[in-house]
Structure formats: structure tokens, C-alpha cells
Design a protein around this motif. Structure first.
Motif, PDB file in Angstrom:
ATOM      1  N   UNK A  17       0.820  -1.197   0.000  1.00  0.00           N
ATOM      2  CA  UNK A  17       0.000   0.000   0.000  1.00  0.00           C
ATOM      3  C   UNK A  17       0.861   1.256   0.000  1.00  0.00           C
ATOM      4  N   UNK A  18       1.938   1.245   0.776  1.00  0.00           N
ATOM      5  CA  UNK A  18       2.848   2.386   0.797  1.00  0.00           C
ATOM      6  C   UNK A  18       3.497   2.575  -0.577  1.00  0.00           C
ATOM      7  N   UNK A  19       3.911   1.488  -1.195  1.00  0.00           N
ATOM      8  CA  UNK A  19       4.529   1.565  -2.520  1.00  0.00           C
ATOM      9  C   UNK A  19       3.537   2.116  -3.541  1.00  0.00           C
ATOM     10  N   UNK A  48       1.086   4.277  -3.029  1.00  0.00           N
ATOM     11  CA  UNK A  48       0.960   5.729  -2.865  1.00  0.00           C
ATOM     12  C   UNK A  48       2.226   6.463  -3.276  1.00  0.00           C
ATOM     13  N   UNK A  49       3.372   5.881  -3.072  1.00  0.00           N
ATOM     14  CA  UNK A  49       4.619   6.506  -3.518  1.00  0.00           C
ATOM     15  C   UNK A  49       4.642   6.583  -5.043  1.00  0.00           C
ATOM     16  N   UNK A  50       4.222   5.530  -5.707  1.00  0.00           N
ATOM     17  CA  UNK A  50       4.197   5.529  -7.170  1.00  0.00           C
ATOM     18  C   UNK A  50       3.167   6.531  -7.687  1.00  0.00           C
ATOM     19  N   UNK A  51       1.989   6.572  -7.068  1.00  0.00           N
ATOM     20  CA  UNK A  51       0.978   7.541  -7.481  1.00  0.00           C
ATOM     21  C   UNK A  51       1.467   8.970  -7.294  1.00  0.00           C
ATOM     22  N   UNK A  52       2.146   9.241  -6.202  1.00  0.00           N
ATOM     23  CA  UNK A  52       2.687  10.572  -5.957  1.00  0.00           C
ATOM     24  C   UNK A  52       3.764  10.921  -6.988  1.00  0.00           C
ATOM     25  N   UNK A  53       4.602   9.950  -7.306  1.00  0.00           N
ATOM     26  CA  UNK A  53       5.675  10.197  -8.270  1.00  0.00           C
ATOM     27  C   UNK A  53       5.116  10.460  -9.670  1.00  0.00           C
ATOM     28  N   UNK A  54       3.979   9.861 -10.000  1.00  0.00           N
ATOM     29  CA  UNK A  54       3.402  10.026 -11.327  1.00  0.00           C
ATOM     30  C   UNK A  54       2.545  11.289 -11.446  1.00  0.00           C
ATOM     31  N   UNK A  55       2.202  11.891 -10.329  1.00  0.00           N
ATOM     32  CA  UNK A  55       1.269  13.024 -10.390  1.00  0.00           C
ATOM     33  C   UNK A  55       1.958  14.294 -10.856  1.00  0.00           C
ATOM     34  N   UNK A  56       1.232  15.066 -11.616  1.00  0.00           N
ATOM     35  CA  UNK A  56       1.664  16.385 -12.064  1.00  0.00           C
ATOM     36  C   UNK A  56       0.566  17.359 -11.684  1.00  0.00           C
ATOM     37  N   UNK A  57       0.909  18.369 -10.898  1.00  0.00           N
ATOM     38  CA  UNK A  57      -0.078  19.350 -10.489  1.00  0.00           C
ATOM     39  C   UNK A  57      -0.098  20.463 -11.524  1.00  0.00           C
ATOM     40  N   UNK A  58      -1.233  20.628 -12.176  1.00  0.00           N
ATOM     41  CA  UNK A  58      -1.412  21.690 -13.148  1.00  0.00           C
ATOM     42  C   UNK A  58      -2.004  22.883 -12.410  1.00  0.00           C
ATOM     43  N   UNK A  59      -1.243  23.969 -12.298  1.00  0.00           N
ATOM     44  CA  UNK A  59      -1.670  25.113 -11.506  1.00  0.00           C
ATOM     45  C   UNK A  59      -2.930  25.750 -12.052  1.00  0.00           C
ATOM     46  N   UNK A  60      -3.083  25.796 -13.361  1.00  0.00           N
ATOM     47  CA  UNK A  60      -4.279  26.397 -13.957  1.00  0.00           C
ATOM     48  C   UNK A  60      -5.522  25.576 -13.613  1.00  0.00           C
ATOM     49  N   UNK A  61      -5.414  24.257 -13.720  1.00  0.00           N
ATOM     50  CA  UNK A  61      -6.549  23.406 -13.391  1.00  0.00           C
ATOM     51  C   UNK A  61      -6.858  23.466 -11.896  1.00  0.00           C
ATOM     52  N   UNK A  62      -5.812  23.532 -11.062  1.00  0.00           N
ATOM     53  CA  UNK A  62      -6.020  23.621  -9.625  1.00  0.00           C
ATOM     54  C   UNK A  62      -6.720  24.926  -9.265  1.00  0.00           C
ATOM     55  N   UNK A  63      -6.333  26.029  -9.903  1.00  0.00           N
ATOM     56  CA  UNK A  63      -6.964  27.322  -9.660  1.00  0.00           C
ATOM     57  C   UNK A  63      -8.422  27.298 -10.084  1.00  0.00           C
ATOM     58  N   UNK A  64      -8.709  26.720 -11.225  1.00  0.00           N
ATOM     59  CA  UNK A  64     -10.077  26.622 -11.723  1.00  0.00           C
ATOM     60  C   UNK A  64     -10.916  25.757 -10.784  1.00  0.00           C
TER      61      UNK A  64
END
Length: 107
Positions: free
Chosen positions: A26-28, A30-46
């Protein structure tokens, strides 16, 4: 002469091995999901603005780490000065006070 069967020792803590394997996987995950995530600032603002409007308006905090910007927003999208909100709260306070006064005097 017959050989005696040795009593098998039953391990009551066997579940710990399965539990530790599950927690590690389970820890692995979440680590993989975190490593694959890209935060798009425009989408986050919207998303932040739409959630704020959906939850009834209020203050939205936007900006980067160096210069945050706090703005008021209302469900219609127009900014308000906040006086109507204060007057609504004052009216509510007066109603609650009168209700409590009536109940207090009734006893």
C-alpha cells in the motif's frame, strides 16, 4: 514400538506477516501515485474557484508561494463588499438573542 507424534506448534502471530506485506504494498502504491502526479496550476486554480462558488462563495486564496492573493467572491461571480453579510449576521444574532430571552423568561 510406535513413534509418538510431535505436537505441532500453532503460530498465532501469522497474520503479522500478511499485514506487513499489505502495508508495504500500500505504501509503494501511494509513492508511485505521488511520483506520477503532475499538479497543473491552472486546473487547480479553476477547481478552487468552482468549489468555492459551489460551497457558497467566500474568500479564495490564490497565488504562488511568494505572493498570495486573497479575494472575495460570490456565487454570481461579482465581488461584494461584505456589508450585506455583516447585516445578515447581525439580524441572525438579534433573532437568536430574542429567542433565548423569551425562553429564559418563560422559565
Amino acid at each position: 514400538m510406535k513413534k509418538k507424534k510431535q505436537e505441532e506448534h500453532e503460530n498465532s502471530e501469522r497474520w503479522l506477516l500478511s499485514y506487513s506485506d499489505f502495508m508495504t504494498l500500500l505504501m509503494i502504491l501511494f509513492v508511485v501515485l505521488y511520483a506520477m502526479s503532475n499538479v497543473d496550476k491552472a486546473k487547480f486554480s479553476q477547481l478552487s474557484q468552482s468549489m468555492s462558488i459551489a460551497m457558497g462563495g467566500g474568500k479564495i486564496m490564490q497565488g504562488n508561494e511568494n505572493s498570495p492573493n486573497i479575494s472575495n467572491s460570490s456565487p454570481s461571480g461579482n465581488s461584494s463588499d461584505g456589508k450585506t453579510e455583516e447585516s445578515k449576521m447581525e439580524d441572525l444574532k438579534k433573532k437568536v438573542d430574542s429567542y433565548l430571552q423569551k425562553k429564559w423568561n418563560a422559565k
